[in-house]
Every structure is written in structure tokens, then in C-alpha cells.
Design an enzyme around this catalytic site. Sequence first.
Site, mmCIF file in Angstrom:
data_model
loop_
_atom_site.group_PDB
_atom_site.id
_atom_site.type_symbol
_atom_site.label_atom_id
_atom_site.label_comp_id
_atom_site.label_asym_id
_atom_site.label_seq_id
_atom_site.Cartn_x
_atom_site.Cartn_y
_atom_site.Cartn_z
ATOM 1 N N ASP A 1 -9.083 33.589 11.351
ATOM 2 C CA ASP A 1 -10.127 34.223 11.278
ATOM 3 C C ASP A 1 -11.202 32.913 10.751
ATOM 4 O O ASP A 1 -12.004 33.907 11.481
ATOM 5 C CB ASP A 1 -10.713 34.375 9.463
ATOM 6 C CG ASP A 1 -9.617 35.209 8.916
ATOM 7 O OD1 ASP A 1 -8.899 35.910 9.526
ATOM 8 O OD2 ASP A 1 -9.165 34.881 7.291
ATOM 9 N N ARG B 1 -10.813 38.521 7.860
ATOM 10 C CA ARG B 1 -11.181 38.757 6.350
ATOM 11 C C ARG B 1 -12.649 39.052 6.194
ATOM 12 O O ARG B 1 -13.028 40.074 7.694
ATOM 13 C CB ARG B 1 -11.001 36.980 5.918
ATOM 14 C CG ARG B 1 -11.067 37.091 4.319
ATOM 15 C CD ARG B 1 -9.901 36.456 3.772
ATOM 16 N NE ARG B 1 -9.019 36.499 3.958
ATOM 17 C CZ ARG B 1 -7.811 35.461 3.239
ATOM 18 N NH1 ARG B 1 -7.766 34.942 2.980
ATOM 19 N NH2 ARG B 1 -7.049 36.613 3.082
HETATM 20 O O1 F6P Z 1 -6.622 34.450 6.464
HETATM 21 C C1 F6P Z 1 -5.589 35.469 7.163
HETATM 22 C C2 F6P Z 1 -5.199 36.271 7.098
HETATM 23 O O2 F6P Z 1 -4.835 37.400 8.620
HETATM 24 C C3 F6P Z 1 -6.465 37.748 6.819
HETATM 25 O O3 F6P Z 1 -7.123 38.385 8.516
HETATM 26 C C4 F6P Z 1 -6.091 39.523 6.378
HETATM 27 O O4 F6P Z 1 -6.873 39.873 6.008
HETATM 28 C C5 F6P Z 1 -5.003 38.431 5.523
HETATM 29 O O5 F6P Z 1 -5.020 36.825 6.146
HETATM 30 C C6 F6P Z 1 -3.582 39.205 5.290
HETATM 31 O O6 F6P Z 1 -3.347 38.719 4.329
HETATM 32 P P1 F6P Z 1 -1.696 38.929 3.940
HETATM 33 O O7 F6P Z 1 -0.708 37.762 4.828
HETATM 34 O O8 F6P Z 1 -1.184 38.064 3.054
HETATM 35 O O9 F6P Z 1 -1.553 40.618 4.597
#
Ligand code: F6P
Length: 361
Positions: A141, A185
Amino acid sequence: MVKKIGILTSGGDCAGLNAVIRAVTLRAINQYGWKVYGLRDGTLGLMKDPIDVVELKTSDFDGNLMRMGGTFLGSNNKGNLFRTIEKAGKKTKVSEIIIDNLRKLELDVLIGIGGDGSLKILQTLTKRGNLNFIGIPKTIDNDVKHNELSIGYDTAVDVATNALDMLQPTAASHRRVMILEVMGRDAGHIALNAGIAGGADVILIPEIQYSIKEIANHIDKIRSEGRNHVLIIVAEAVKKENGKKATVKFIDGEVRLGGIGSYLGDEIYKLTNAETRVTVLGHVQRGAQPTHRDRLIASAFGVKAVDLIAKDKYSRVVVWQNRSVKDVSLDEVAGKSQILSKNDPLIEVAKGLGIYIGDVD
Ligand code: F6P
């Protein structure tokens, strides 16, 4: 004195994590003769009995580990560490178990590799456990404060750019409006950078308001000028026109951003009658092989973190500023995210290229 360094990766994984663990291990052992202990699965390994920890050796890194995505130590980005659980018939805070276990390891310092949220949690745990701490920023992010580049971001932008490269020919073949939904995000860094690099016609980021009507007008204009297809990139936290973010709730109750692409696809179709298709890029942005830049930043951060420890400088976060590694106070960074500034020079570049980016004036 031989120092004992603990190291863990926390939060969502990304490319370059193995490279930073390598850099810490090489510097600590080769330069200072210290010991390095890898804690597995982020804070999860610290909740286990016995604690899930492994001593790292320079020989662990003589192969292709630094070229690989992910983190060989494992990570964790869910669960409230400050909740209470039942242990041996007694109510115990998870954080107390972790702090107790950190003490048992008798570390001199913990290096935490994480985003702003993870750095905040680790700051709280190490403060309560009276343990020295150094933070290293990683997150696709790229929203860590006072830091121009986080580990993993460059690779994610590359993956998103490649996705636009691959969407363009199929968009042209079918005269379609292709929408690419990317992660990030609440920050639009991935969408803005990949959007420019990948030739998008529309870039939507959470920091800037847009109108579907204006997007439709932009698409009509492109088509009236003779081009048969359009590329749109949208950041996952862009709101619908009703002001709400699109989210997905998983069966375990975890909620994540997702779905703005298909919302836009339907709305654009209604106004333009253009056939739309949506690609949600997802976790390929995190799991790719690290770019050279991510490996460089990871290496520079790792060396600097160990050198800070050599100077007994703690509660610091290493950051990338003006083409070099600096360190700033943990208080300045932990829990404080940084979204894209409306004055970001790349917004002017996007406008200059005739890309629709929303209401910037
Ligand atoms: O913060 C990193 C990130 O990849 C974000 O860009 C995304 O919203 C989130 O984590 C996704 O999380 P998860 O791996 O729990 O689906």
C-alpha cells in the site's frame, strides 16, 4: 557482548520480505557476530508453546530465498491481540502470553517488519514487555508515514502495470472497457503509478472524488475519436457514488475491501452501452518475485536496522527518503498512515496525459 536479535514479519506479506530478513541476518552475523532468531507466523508463533522460533544462519540464504516472494517465516494479518482467551482454566489476554514469551526468549531487541498497523501493535507489545524495538516498513500500500518507498510496493506496481499490458490487447480485440481493480487499502499509490505506466485512460483513487457521468463522457470521447477500447484502473477503497466503500465479508467474519470494479462496470455500461469486463487483481500483487528496487530497499533497510542496534538506537523506524535510508522515531510512524497527497506530482502528469482522474481542480 553477543546480542540476540529477534525478527518477525507481520501483517500482509509482500515481495522483498525474504530479502530483508537476509540482509539483517548477514549484517548481524558477518559484521557483528550476533545471533538472529526468526519468529514464525508473525505474532502467532509467539502464542505457541513451545514458541515457534528458529535460529537463522547465513547459510539459510545461500540459495534463491532473496529472489522469492512471500516470507519464509510466515506472517499474520488478522485477529485482535488484545482480546482475552481461556488458558488453563484462567482468562488471559493474548498480548500477555506474547509478552511473556518474548521475555522467555531473552532477546536484546526485536526487529518488526510491518505496515503502520503492525508497527503500532509491536510498539505496544514491546513497550509493555520492556523490550527494545526497531521497525522496518513493508506494505504494497506504500502508506507508511515519513517513508517514500515501503518494501513490496514497487513489485505490486509492476504486477499491476503488467496486468494493464495484458488487458489492452484483449480489450482492443473485443472493443471493451476493461476495469482493473487493484489493492492499496485507503491509498491510491498503486493505482496512480500503475495507471500512468500501463496507459490507463481513467485512474480512480480514494483520495479524489469522481463522477460516473464524467467517466462516461470520457469514454464516449475516446470512442468518438476512433479508439475502440478503454482501460480503467481503480483502487479498492474508491467509494461508490453513494459514499460507501465496496467490501467483501468472508465466512470467518473478516471484512476486506473489494467489489468497486464490478460496481463501476455496471454503472458505466448503463451510461455508455459499452461492454465492460472487470479484473480483480488481488494477491498476485503481493506474491510476485521482488523487483530489483524492492530487493535494494529491503537490503538497505536490513543493514541500517542492524547498524542502529549497534549504536543502541532503539524505538526507531528505518525509512527511505531522498534516495537513501534514514531513521525516524517510532512514535512518528506507528499507527499513522499516509495517503496520497492531492499535490502529488504524478497527478499533474496524469492530467497532462489527458487521463480522467476525477475532481482535482
Ligand atoms: O495491506 C495490504 C493488503 O494487501 C491491502 O492492499 C488489502 O486491502 C489487504 O491487505 C488484503 O488483505 P488479505 O490478505 O487479508 O486479503
